[in-house]
Design an enzyme around this catalytic site. Structure first.
Site, PDB file in Angstrom:
ATOM      1  N   PHE A 139       0.831  -1.204   0.000  1.00  0.00           N
ATOM      2  CA  PHE A 139       0.000   0.000   0.000  1.00  0.00           C
ATOM      3  C   PHE A 139       0.869   1.260   0.000  1.00  0.00           C
ATOM      4  O   PHE A 139       0.695   2.165   0.802  1.00  0.00           O
ATOM      5  CB  PHE A 139      -0.937  -0.013   1.215  1.00  0.00           C
ATOM      6  CG  PHE A 139      -2.213   0.744   1.016  1.00  0.00           C
ATOM      7  CD1 PHE A 139      -3.140   0.333   0.078  1.00  0.00           C
ATOM      8  CD2 PHE A 139      -2.498   1.861   1.780  1.00  0.00           C
ATOM      9  CE1 PHE A 139      -4.332   1.027  -0.103  1.00  0.00           C
ATOM     10  CE2 PHE A 139      -3.681   2.571   1.611  1.00  0.00           C
ATOM     11  CZ  PHE A 139      -4.599   2.153   0.659  1.00  0.00           C
ATOM     12  N   GLY A 140       1.813   1.290  -0.943  1.00  0.00           N
ATOM     13  CA  GLY A 140       2.630   2.478  -1.136  1.00  0.00           C
ATOM     14  C   GLY A 140       1.964   3.443  -2.093  1.00  0.00           C
ATOM     15  O   GLY A 140       0.736   3.446  -2.250  1.00  0.00           O
ATOM     16  N   ARG A 141       2.757   4.288  -2.762  1.00  0.00           N
ATOM     17  CA  ARG A 141       2.192   5.327  -3.640  1.00  0.00           C
ATOM     18  C   ARG A 141       1.259   4.746  -4.697  1.00  0.00           C
ATOM     19  O   ARG A 141       0.142   5.227  -4.899  1.00  0.00           O
ATOM     20  CB  ARG A 141       3.315   6.091  -4.332  1.00  0.00           C
ATOM     21  CG  ARG A 141       4.182   6.972  -3.448  1.00  0.00           C
ATOM     22  CD  ARG A 141       5.150   7.756  -4.323  1.00  0.00           C
ATOM     23  NE  ARG A 141       6.090   8.555  -3.563  1.00  0.00           N
ATOM     24  CZ  ARG A 141       7.286   8.142  -3.197  1.00  0.00           C
ATOM     25  NH1 ARG A 141       7.685   6.912  -3.517  1.00  0.00           N
ATOM     26  NH2 ARG A 141       8.106   8.926  -2.513  1.00  0.00           N
ATOM     27  N   ILE A 142       1.728   3.714  -5.391  1.00  0.00           N
ATOM     28  CA  ILE A 142       0.936   3.178  -6.496  1.00  0.00           C
ATOM     29  C   ILE A 142      -0.276   2.417  -5.976  1.00  0.00           C
ATOM     30  O   ILE A 142      -1.395   2.568  -6.493  1.00  0.00           O
ATOM     31  CB  ILE A 142       1.804   2.293  -7.407  1.00  0.00           C
ATOM     32  CG1 ILE A 142       2.918   3.135  -8.048  1.00  0.00           C
ATOM     33  CG2 ILE A 142       0.949   1.639  -8.497  1.00  0.00           C
ATOM     34  CD1 ILE A 142       3.931   2.329  -8.846  1.00  0.00           C
TER      35      ILE A 142
ATOM     36  N   ARG B 112       6.419  -6.390 -10.011  1.00  0.00           N
ATOM     37  CA  ARG B 112       7.591  -7.042 -10.570  1.00  0.00           C
ATOM     38  C   ARG B 112       7.235  -8.485 -10.881  1.00  0.00           C
ATOM     39  O   ARG B 112       6.495  -9.133 -10.136  1.00  0.00           O
ATOM     40  CB  ARG B 112       8.776  -6.996  -9.590  1.00  0.00           C
ATOM     41  CG  ARG B 112       9.510  -5.676  -9.574  1.00  0.00           C
ATOM     42  CD  ARG B 112      10.341  -5.513 -10.844  1.00  0.00           C
ATOM     43  NE  ARG B 112      11.141  -4.301 -10.839  1.00  0.00           N
ATOM     44  CZ  ARG B 112      10.777  -3.153 -11.393  1.00  0.00           C
ATOM     45  NH1 ARG B 112       9.589  -3.065 -11.975  1.00  0.00           N
ATOM     46  NH2 ARG B 112      11.572  -2.116 -11.386  1.00  0.00           N
TER      47      ARG B 112
ATOM     48  N   GLU C  97      11.984 -10.918 -18.577  1.00  0.00           N
ATOM     49  CA  GLU C  97      11.610 -10.119 -19.741  1.00  0.00           C
ATOM     50  C   GLU C  97      12.775 -10.013 -20.733  1.00  0.00           C
ATOM     51  O   GLU C  97      13.926  -9.929 -20.329  1.00  0.00           O
ATOM     52  CB  GLU C  97      11.183  -8.720 -19.275  1.00  0.00           C
ATOM     53  CG  GLU C  97       9.955  -8.756 -18.375  1.00  0.00           C
ATOM     54  CD  GLU C  97       9.535  -7.378 -17.880  1.00  0.00           C
ATOM     55  OE1 GLU C  97      10.121  -6.376 -18.335  1.00  0.00           O
ATOM     56  OE2 GLU C  97       8.633  -7.297 -17.043  1.00  0.00           O
TER      57      GLU C  97
ATOM     58  N   HIS D 240       5.005  -4.636 -20.402  1.00  0.00           N
ATOM     59  CA  HIS D 240       5.608  -3.713 -19.436  1.00  0.00           C
ATOM     60  C   HIS D 240       5.371  -2.254 -19.835  1.00  0.00           C
ATOM     61  O   HIS D 240       6.302  -1.488 -20.095  1.00  0.00           O
ATOM     62  CB  HIS D 240       7.113  -3.982 -19.306  1.00  0.00           C
ATOM     63  CG  HIS D 240       7.657  -3.555 -17.971  1.00  0.00           C
ATOM     64  ND1 HIS D 240       8.662  -4.231 -17.329  1.00  0.00           N
ATOM     65  CD2 HIS D 240       7.336  -2.518 -17.153  1.00  0.00           C
ATOM     66  CE1 HIS D 240       8.952  -3.627 -16.166  1.00  0.00           C
ATOM     67  NE2 HIS D 240       8.146  -2.584 -16.053  1.00  0.00           N
TER      68      HIS D 240
END
Length: 318
Positions: free
Chosen positions: A153-156, A237, A266, A284
């Site tokens: 539950f960070g910025r994004i 990720r 990737e 991505h």
């Protein structure tokens, strides 16, 4: 004047500023550099500017002792051996904040594509297999009142929660290392146990950092804990998710669908997922807006400027 190596093409506006301020080598072909080329750069440049497509491991870092700043183009830095860099006296910076909205928007895009089976419909239409409208064709799921479980539950994660709550009327739950005051804005319910969150969510969206601590955090056991018919979204990720376990859950029907923008190796995509119609697979694109990509470059530039002046880096991570 500092010698700076930019390992991939950046937006033209950013490259122009870099070229005006520093002695910059740009990668005109935009072909990924080899490990040997990256290692040689450590002895030839003062600043190395890699991206997520570059593996800056111990072997690369031992290539020379000239580089004193690795100004990463992106928020995630698990592709850089930060412990080795620190031991070698090399600072590492990233570009936080500026790609939050772009990645949150793409997360919602994947959520809508998966639940509404949009990519399945487009493929059917392009193949010429669409026979016309009918009441039972490609029935999906709505988002209103669904529980969105956010892991990290960070910025994004918070930006996704705001969009889901205020834009689609979803109910928000989250799991993180501790409760967050920002959760009040979206009436989010905190789960300190990951599997409890998974069992109580109809859609799960992943937003934790990469690295050893989170590798395969969402494994076969975690996926089994998810509600039957749930959806899994990953814009974090590739390493945080066991893709074989996900493919098995989609094949069996335990999960109704998934939306992925990142992968462990990737540009390779796990073959089993390519065969699953209910998997939405993007290359991505999380930060792929003009605004975000230019802002990322300018943020990296600010760290290089600070380094050149001997000032503290605004975005130092190691």
């Amino acid at each position: 004047m500092l010698r700076v190596l930019v390992t991939r093409r950046w937006p033209e506006a950013v490259e122009a500023v870099l070229a005006d301020k520093f002695d910059v080598t740009l990668n005109g072909s935009d072909t990924p550099l080899t490990q040997a080329e990256l290692a040689r750069a450590m002895a030839e440049y003062d600043v190395l500017c890699p991206t997520v497509s570059d593996c800056i491991d111990a072997e690369v870092l031992c290539g020379g002792d000239r580089v004193k700043l690795i100004a990463n183009y992106g928020v995630g830095f698990d592709h850089i051996d930060c412990a080795e860099a620190k031991a070698a006296g090399i600072a590492v910076s990233n570009t936080p904040g500026v790609l939050t909205d772009a990645t949150a928007d793409l997360t919602i895009t994947l959520m809508l594509m998966a639940t509404r089976r949009a990519s399945e419909g487009e493929r059917e239409l392009r193949r010429g297999d669409w026979s016309g409208w009918r009441p039972t064709h490609l029935i999906g799921a709505g988002l209103q009142d669904k529980v969105l479980g956010i892991v990290g539950f960070g910025r994004i994660g918070q930006a996704v929660a705001r969009r889901a709550r205020h834009g689609f009327g979803m109910r928000i739950a989250y799991h993180s290392s501790s409760e967050k005051s920002e959760a009040k804005e979206v009436d989010a319910r905190y789960f300190d146990d990951l599997h409890d969150l998974l069992a109580n969510s109809e859609i799960v969206s992943l937003h934790m950092p990469g690295g050893a601590e989170t590798e395969h955090l969402i494994d076969a056991e975690a996926i089994a804990a998810m509600r039957p018919g749930a959806y899994l979204i990953n814009t974090a990720r590739g390493s945080v998710l066991d893709h074989n376990a996900l493919a098995d859950a989609l094949h069996s029907g335990h999960l109704a669908g998934a939306g992925l923008d990142v992968y462990p190796d990737e540009p390779d995509v796990p073959p089993d997922l390519l065969e699953v119609d209910s998997a939405v697979l993007l290359p991505h694109l999380g930060s792929a807006t003009r605004e975000a990509r230019e802002a990322m470059g300018m943020r990296a530039l600010e760290n290089i400027r600070a380094h050149a002046k001997g000032h503290d880096l605004p975005d130092r991570v190691a």
